[in-house]
Design an enzyme around this catalytic site. Structure first.
Site, PDB file in Angstrom:
ATOM      1  CG  ASP A  33     -56.153 -80.986 -49.444  1.00  0.00           C
ATOM      2  OD1 ASP A  33     -54.944 -80.842 -49.706  1.00  0.00           O
ATOM      3  OD2 ASP A  33     -56.741 -80.366 -48.539  1.00  0.00           O
ATOM      4  CG  ASP A 133     -51.824 -79.033 -51.522  1.00  0.00           C
ATOM      5  OD1 ASP A 133     -52.426 -77.982 -51.828  1.00  0.00           O
ATOM      6  OD2 ASP A 133     -51.763 -79.461 -50.360  1.00  0.00           O
ATOM      7  CD  GLU A 134     -56.770 -77.549 -51.387  1.00  0.00           C
ATOM      8  OE1 GLU A 134     -58.004 -77.425 -51.477  1.00  0.00           O
ATOM      9  OE2 GLU A 134     -56.059 -76.779 -50.732  1.00  0.00           O
TER      10      GLU A 134
HETATM   11 MG   LIG Z   1     -53.201 -80.041 -48.767  1.00  0.00          MG
END
Ligand SMILES: [Mg+2]
Length: 423
Positions: A33, A133-134
């Site tokens: 993350d 973003d993960e």
């Molecule tokens: Mg994040």
């Protein structure tokens, strides 16, 4: 000479519901993350923003519309003032008046996100994007190639830092659920390992909201039932959970034991839907045409964004209404040329809606349907700037909603009227 790291186990004598494979090896799953993603990227690229509270917004200028826009990401410096991701911009500014507000750049973030996935794919084919973003990766079968799971995590952190100048938090566990819980434990720049042998006790002290899927509403309900920690949830009578939350209650109780056997599925393996629909019930039944139009606007956009994520185009558009007496009525159109952009679908959806107006009875629900879906084989190249701009707006909305939730970024039109209840 090649050696097998894991000796094969004797086959079980009796049939088991789970596949044989699951018994042969403990899985090694990582959840990665990137921290305060949009804001961190801007801080990395513009040194004068380093150490300052930064808010990223799609519409940062104080226009009347801007009053309703949200902070798509807040840097850690801004979070120290209580600013949260998805908070309306005006509220964020009240909490942190000296925050620097930066206009988000969807192209840039999407580009980094794709490169991020490429980095992860150098360690395994099993990479499942979870949001911009993960991602989850399964390194069970590739650990021997790249070092153990912790070494792989350290390499990823180094590569993310070198390539994008930002940090990420990584959680490692025997499944996706535990890996995700682990990555949330240390932010920013964390690396947390939870071993299978330490479960469930290793997570039992955590509050129930540590489980993805337990939002504020479920958390409050659980708290009222006396369930505060994962231990409380794990030991609660299952029948009562089922009564309060339905079958989800059983899933959540399993989660409190750290149980999850869902596989890491690479994006290209996820099947495409045959049709897409999106519907919403009004808080109060209504005759107000503007309210109905505004809801349809929002739902159309939601359906189009889902269609775009699967790289599909539609040949059928439909709209249906449900009335106060629960009777329903639907109308649809077959379109001559396949359509894929919001503007195109909206044109048809609104043309159909007009045929319902004015409504003959109070409207309880409105829905939009996209059918006859086909895969987009080649990306159309826009000759006109305005077209590509429209696509950029669609892309930005997709990414922000993926990251910050379905209502984080809305076109102004869908904000008219009362709040709609999503169904
Ligand atoms: Mg994040």
């Amino acid at each position: 000479m090649s050696t097998t790291r894991f000796p094969s186990l004797p086959k079980p004598l009796f049939g088991v519901s789970k596949s044989w494979k699951q018994y042969s090896k403990e899985r090694a799953i990582l959840h990665i993350d990137m921290n305060a993603f949009f804001a961190s990227v801007e801080q990395a690229q513009r040194p004068y923003l380093k150490g300052k509270p930064v808010l990223i917004s799609a519409d940062p200028y104080g226009t009347p519309k801007g009053a309703r826009s949200v902070a798509a990401t807040a840097s850690y410096e801004a979070r120290a003032y209580g600013v949260k991701t998805g908070m309306p911009l005006f509220q964020a500014k009240e909490l942190c008046p000296h925050a620097v507000i930066v206009e988000g750049d969807a192209r840039k973030y999407t580009g980094i996100s794709l490169k991020f996935l490429e980095i992860l794919k150098t360690f395994t084919d099993l990479v499942e994007p979870y949001s911009i973003d993960e991602a989850f990766i399964d390194v069970t079968n590739t650990e021997h190639l790249f070092g153990n799971k912790v070494e792989i995590a350290k390499k990823i952190k180094k590569l993310v830092k070198e390539n994008f100048g930002i940090t990420c938090s990584i959680g490692i566990g025997p499944n996706k659920l535990v890996a995700k819980i682990a990555s949330d434990l240390e932010k920013p720049d964390g690396l947390v390992v939870i071993e299978k042998k330490d479960l469930p006790e290793a997570i039992w002290h955590l509050p129930v909201e540590a489980i993805p899927g337990i939002g504020r509403k479920r958390m409050l309900k659980m708290n009222l039932m006396g369930i505060h920690t994962l231990k409380d949830l794990a030991l609660y009578p299952q029948e009562n959970l089922r009564r309060a939350f339905g079958i989800v209650g059983v899933y959540l109780q399993n989660a409190a034991f750290g149980l999850d056997d869902s596989p890491v599925v690479p994006e290209e393996k996820i099947g495409d839907p045959k049709s897409i629909s999106s519907a919403s019930t009004f808080g109060k039944d209504t005759l107000d045409e503007e309210k109905i139009a505004s809801a349809l606007f929002y739902l159309t956009e939601k359906a189009v964004l889902r269609m775009k994520r699967h790289r599909l185009k539609a040949t059928v558009v439909g709209v249906w209404l449900r009335y106060e007496d629960f009777s329903s009525e639907g109308k649809g159109e077959k379109v001559k040329q396949e359509i894929s952009t919001f503007e195109e679908v909206k044109y048809h959806a609104f043309r159909i809606l007009e045929r319902f107006m004015p409504p003959k009875k109070h409207v309880r629900l409105v829905g939009v349907y996209l059918g006859g879906l086909k895969k987009i084989e080649f990306e159309d190249i826009s000759l006109f700037k305005s077209e590509s701009k429209k696509r950029m707006v669609d892309d930005l909305i997709i990414e922000t909603r993926k990251k910050c939730g379905p209502c984080s970024l809305l076109r102004a039109r869908s904000l008219i009227g009362e709040k709609i209840v999503m169904t």
